[in-house]
Motif scaffolding. Structure first.
Motif, mmCIF file in Angstrom:
data_model
loop_
_atom_site.group_PDB
_atom_site.id
_atom_site.type_symbol
_atom_site.label_atom_id
_atom_site.label_comp_id
_atom_site.label_asym_id
_atom_site.label_seq_id
_atom_site.Cartn_x
_atom_site.Cartn_y
_atom_site.Cartn_z
ATOM 1 N N ASN A 166 0.859 -1.182 0.000
ATOM 2 C CA ASN A 166 0.000 0.000 0.000
ATOM 3 C C ASN A 166 0.898 1.235 0.000
ATOM 4 O OD1 ASN A 166 -2.245 -1.603 0.203
ATOM 5 N ND2 ASN A 166 -2.606 -1.206 2.364
ATOM 6 N N ARG A 186 -6.551 6.518 -2.990
ATOM 7 C CA ARG A 186 -6.384 5.342 -3.847
ATOM 8 C C ARG A 186 -6.885 4.051 -3.196
ATOM 9 N NH1 ARG A 186 -0.206 5.637 -5.542
ATOM 10 N NH2 ARG A 186 -0.801 3.717 -6.571
ATOM 11 N N ASP A 236 -9.591 2.322 -3.311
ATOM 12 C CA ASP A 236 -10.212 1.331 -4.204
ATOM 13 C C ASP A 236 -9.154 0.542 -4.968
ATOM 14 O OD1 ASP A 236 -12.784 1.987 -3.396
ATOM 15 O OD2 ASP A 236 -13.025 3.487 -4.965
ATOM 16 N N GLU A 237 -8.094 1.217 -5.376
ATOM 17 C CA GLU A 237 -6.989 0.536 -6.057
ATOM 18 C C GLU A 237 -6.325 -0.469 -5.122
ATOM 19 O OE1 GLU A 237 -2.451 1.513 -7.405
ATOM 20 O OE2 GLU A 237 -3.886 3.174 -7.419
ATOM 21 N N GLY A 271 -8.546 -3.499 -4.735
ATOM 22 C CA GLY A 271 -8.544 -4.302 -5.955
ATOM 23 C C GLY A 271 -7.298 -5.150 -6.106
ATOM 24 N N ARG A 272 -6.150 -4.564 -5.773
ATOM 25 C CA ARG A 272 -4.900 -5.332 -5.892
ATOM 26 C C ARG A 272 -4.856 -6.476 -4.889
ATOM 27 N NH1 ARG A 272 0.055 -2.603 -5.321
ATOM 28 N NH2 ARG A 272 -0.890 -1.025 -4.023
#
Length: 55
Positions: A30, A40, A42-43, A46-47
């Motif tokens: 992160n 960020r 949501d990114e 998702g990862r």
């Protein structure tokens, strides 16, 4: 710390680690700065889903 188990880490600067049965290791970091982490999020989610999806 030994590299023997999967670790799910949350928050700014945290690193999730997945250990596969064959010993291969993948990490998902992160961002460290809190403001950027919040922008960020949501990114980051998702990862982690992609890394841990088939557990």
């Amino acid at each position: 710390m030994e590299e023997v188990q999967t670790i799910v880490a949350l928050g700014a600067g945290a690193i999730t680690k997945r250990v596969y049965p064959d010993g291969r290791i993948e990490r998902c970091e992160n961002v460290k700065e809190v403001a950027r982490y919040l922008e960020r999020i949501d990114e980051m989610i998702g990862r982690k889903r992609k890394l841990l999806g088939d557990l």
